[in-house]
Design a protein around this motif. Sequence first.
Motif, PDB file in Angstrom:
ATOM      1  N   PRO A   1       0.725  -1.480  -0.043  1.00  0.00           N
ATOM      2  CA  PRO A   1      -0.192  -0.205  -0.316  1.00  0.00           C
ATOM      3  C   PRO A   1       0.844   0.882   0.061  1.00  0.00           C
ATOM      4  N   PHE A   2       2.548   1.407  -0.313  1.00  0.00           N
ATOM      5  CA  PHE A   2       3.195   2.035   0.430  1.00  0.00           C
ATOM      6  C   PHE A   2       4.087   2.817  -1.443  1.00  0.00           C
ATOM      7  N   LYS A   3       3.709   3.951  -0.987  1.00  0.00           N
ATOM      8  CA  LYS A   3       4.462   3.943  -2.906  1.00  0.00           C
ATOM      9  C   LYS A   3       5.946   3.898  -2.263  1.00  0.00           C
ATOM     10  N   CYS A   4       7.295   3.189  -2.878  1.00  0.00           N
ATOM     11  CA  CYS A   4       8.203   3.991  -2.537  1.00  0.00           C
ATOM     12  C   CYS A   4       8.933   3.910  -3.385  1.00  0.00           C
ATOM     13  N   GLU A   5      10.055   4.358  -3.756  1.00  0.00           N
ATOM     14  CA  GLU A   5      10.751   4.924  -4.384  1.00  0.00           C
ATOM     15  C   GLU A   5      12.185   5.610  -4.284  1.00  0.00           C
ATOM     16  N   GLU A   6      13.414   4.742  -5.047  1.00  0.00           N
ATOM     17  CA  GLU A   6      14.773   5.028  -5.134  1.00  0.00           C
ATOM     18  C   GLU A   6      14.805   6.689  -5.497  1.00  0.00           C
ATOM     19  N   LYS A   7      15.665   7.216  -4.752  1.00  0.00           N
ATOM     20  CA  LYS A   7      15.762   8.276  -5.568  1.00  0.00           C
ATOM     21  C   LYS A   7      17.082   8.703  -5.951  1.00  0.00           C
ATOM     22  N   PHE A   8      18.584   8.321  -5.285  1.00  0.00           N
ATOM     23  CA  PHE A   8      19.691   8.208  -5.446  1.00  0.00           C
ATOM     24  C   PHE A   8      20.595   6.726  -4.869  1.00  0.00           C
ATOM     25  N   LYS A   9      21.913   6.828  -5.934  1.00  0.00           N
ATOM     26  CA  LYS A   9      22.863   6.083  -5.449  1.00  0.00           C
ATOM     27  C   LYS A   9      24.124   7.026  -4.531  1.00  0.00           C
ATOM     28  N   LEU A  10      24.341   6.617  -3.036  1.00  0.00           N
ATOM     29  CA  LEU A  10      25.259   7.402  -2.668  1.00  0.00           C
ATOM     30  C   LEU A  10      26.302   6.443  -3.303  1.00  0.00           C
ATOM     31  N   THR A  11      26.794   5.454  -3.879  1.00  0.00           N
ATOM     32  CA  THR A  11      27.624   4.794  -3.543  1.00  0.00           C
ATOM     33  C   THR A  11      28.017   5.541  -5.720  1.00  0.00           C
ATOM     34  N   SER A  12      26.818   5.602  -5.911  1.00  0.00           N
ATOM     35  CA  SER A  12      27.224   6.353  -7.984  1.00  0.00           C
ATOM     36  C   SER A  12      28.045   7.443  -8.173  1.00  0.00           C
TER      37      SER A  12
ATOM     38  N   SER B   1      37.622  12.259   5.377  1.00  0.00           N
ATOM     39  CA  SER B   1      37.329  13.762   4.550  1.00  0.00           C
ATOM     40  C   SER B   1      35.576  13.311   4.834  1.00  0.00           C
ATOM     41  N   PHE B   2      35.115  14.069   4.365  1.00  0.00           N
ATOM     42  CA  PHE B   2      33.835  14.297   4.542  1.00  0.00           C
ATOM     43  C   PHE B   2      32.873  14.735   3.328  1.00  0.00           C
ATOM     44  N   ASN B   3      31.995  13.341   2.994  1.00  0.00           N
ATOM     45  CA  ASN B   3      31.533  14.480   1.645  1.00  0.00           C
ATOM     46  C   ASN B   3      29.825  14.880   1.953  1.00  0.00           C
ATOM     47  N   PHE B   4      29.600  16.129   1.270  1.00  0.00           N
ATOM     48  CA  PHE B   4      28.631  16.567   1.765  1.00  0.00           C
ATOM     49  C   PHE B   4      27.028  16.910   1.035  1.00  0.00           C
ATOM     50  N   VAL B   5      26.626  16.013   0.612  1.00  0.00           N
ATOM     51  CA  VAL B   5      25.998  15.844  -0.873  1.00  0.00           C
ATOM     52  C   VAL B   5      24.071  16.377  -0.654  1.00  0.00           C
ATOM     53  N   ASP B   6      24.236  17.455  -1.297  1.00  0.00           N
ATOM     54  CA  ASP B   6      23.201  18.600  -1.751  1.00  0.00           C
ATOM     55  C   ASP B   6      22.222  18.142  -2.324  1.00  0.00           C
ATOM     56  N   MET B   7      21.029  17.083  -1.897  1.00  0.00           N
ATOM     57  CA  MET B   7      19.849  16.860  -2.822  1.00  0.00           C
ATOM     58  C   MET B   7      18.784  18.356  -3.147  1.00  0.00           C
ATOM     59  N   SER B   8      19.371  18.934  -2.429  1.00  0.00           N
ATOM     60  CA  SER B   8      18.406  20.253  -3.567  1.00  0.00           C
ATOM     61  C   SER B   8      19.068  20.523  -4.635  1.00  0.00           C
ATOM     62  N   ARG B   9      20.183  20.155  -4.755  1.00  0.00           N
ATOM     63  CA  ARG B   9      20.741  20.733  -6.042  1.00  0.00           C
ATOM     64  C   ARG B   9      21.404  19.790  -7.259  1.00  0.00           C
ATOM     65  N   GLY B  10      20.291  18.048  -7.259  1.00  0.00           N
ATOM     66  CA  GLY B  10      20.429  16.984  -7.263  1.00  0.00           C
ATOM     67  C   GLY B  10      21.433  16.735  -7.384  1.00  0.00           C
ATOM     68  N   PHE B  11      21.805  16.321  -5.375  1.00  0.00           N
ATOM     69  CA  PHE B  11      22.508  15.213  -4.834  1.00  0.00           C
ATOM     70  C   PHE B  11      24.069  15.564  -5.661  1.00  0.00           C
ATOM     71  N   LYS B  12      24.515  17.124  -5.896  1.00  0.00           N
ATOM     72  CA  LYS B  12      25.523  17.573  -5.746  1.00  0.00           C
ATOM     73  C   LYS B  12      26.559  17.734  -4.714  1.00  0.00           C
ATOM     74  N   ASN B  13      27.567  17.227  -5.272  1.00  0.00           N
ATOM     75  CA  ASN B  13      28.687  16.130  -4.058  1.00  0.00           C
ATOM     76  C   ASN B  13      30.236  17.250  -3.724  1.00  0.00           C
ATOM     77  N   GLN B  14      30.274  17.667  -2.783  1.00  0.00           N
ATOM     78  CA  GLN B  14      31.128  18.729  -2.220  1.00  0.00           C
ATOM     79  C   GLN B  14      32.213  17.031  -1.353  1.00  0.00           C
ATOM     80  N   LYS B  15      33.690  16.913  -1.728  1.00  0.00           N
ATOM     81  CA  LYS B  15      34.423  16.378  -0.894  1.00  0.00           C
ATOM     82  C   LYS B  15      35.650  17.050  -0.514  1.00  0.00           C
ATOM     83  N   LYS B  16      35.546  17.090   1.097  1.00  0.00           N
ATOM     84  CA  LYS B  16      36.295  18.123   1.860  1.00  0.00           C
ATOM     85  C   LYS B  16      37.591  17.037   2.888  1.00  0.00           C
ATOM     86  N   GLN B  17      38.915  17.081   2.972  1.00  0.00           N
ATOM     87  CA  GLN B  17      39.303  16.776   3.640  1.00  0.00           C
ATOM     88  C   GLN B  17      39.802  17.529   5.165  1.00  0.00           C
ATOM     89  N   MET B  18      38.936  16.532   6.340  1.00  0.00           N
ATOM     90  CA  MET B  18      38.610  17.199   7.208  1.00  0.00           C
ATOM     91  C   MET B  18      39.206  16.442   8.487  1.00  0.00           C
TER      92      MET B  18
END
Length: 326
Positions: A9-20, A53-70
């Motif tokens: 009864p639930f509608k489920c959909e995959e939005k994105f794969k982080l591994t991509s 390092s940290f990945n900052f994935v912005d879902m509001s911008r098409g899953f754009k990723n910024q990877k920063k060493q910190m």
Amino acid sequence: GLLFMQSSPFKCEEKFKLTSLGIPADACKQGNLSMESDRFICVKEAAADGAISFNFVDMSRGFKNQKKQMSGESTMMHPSKNIISIRTGGENSCSVQIVDLSVKQVLREVAIPEQANLWHWVNEKIVAVVGSKSVYHIDITTTPVKAPATVMFEKNEDLKKSQIIHYSIDSSGKWCVLSGIYSPDKGATINGVIQLYSVEQHQEQKIDGFAPCFAELPLLAPNVKNNVIVLIGKKSGDINGNLLILEVGTPIDPTQKIKRKQMFQSAPDVGTADFPVLNYISEKNALAYIVSKLGYLYAVSYTHLTLPTKAQVQISVVAVSLKKKQ
């Protein structure tokens, strides 16, 4: 990955794969990943040489990723603003720095004399840190920048020995709830323990169960809402649990106070290998949506004695989930 069921009864959909994005699958796990809203996902990644390092994935911008060493144990973004929280520390202490990236200003820089078990934004102003002994609040509007965090309460003895999986406060900030899990038989069964705390009365209550959630629900009259906590009550050794609704505080109209506990024999039976981890209330549909560790979603009516609707929507272990604001 998501599991699609024709009869669900639930509608489920995959939005994105982080591994991509090149993020390793083993990095996408609880404690390594934060998702405080439907905007950002932050993932910690360790290279073979030990570099962090940290990945900052912005879902509001098409899953754009910024990877920063910190350096740091964990990072998370504010639910709605361009504010980052960075946690560092070791076995006996941790420190939290909160920075407004829009104006490049440090809002808070706080040392906590305990190792952090869990942390997240409990509202727009407060970062909560669950330490090894106590629960702390860091208000980003507090001055000076290095003012100490507020100690809210001490964890009870059961939770000091448990894996902490949830902490939240109600909308008034007068009630806090902490929950964890433990196994009395080396993983064969999982028990849940909840600590409900009144900030005003400085009193606590221990409850055996899982997945607590605060809500304001019109249970007795359509125009009067009761401040309640909804959870799955299940004592050690019990096979089935109950959906419990407990009123916290006193309603404005005393005649609208519900019984202290209302039990519905419709809580999901998840077996011994699985257990509820998340609970979201939909006032619109009068349902409690309960997610289990192994990816089952249950819809339970909190107003009628109806059996829960069940579907497996995730084939892997659930790492993190959130309720999208309407």
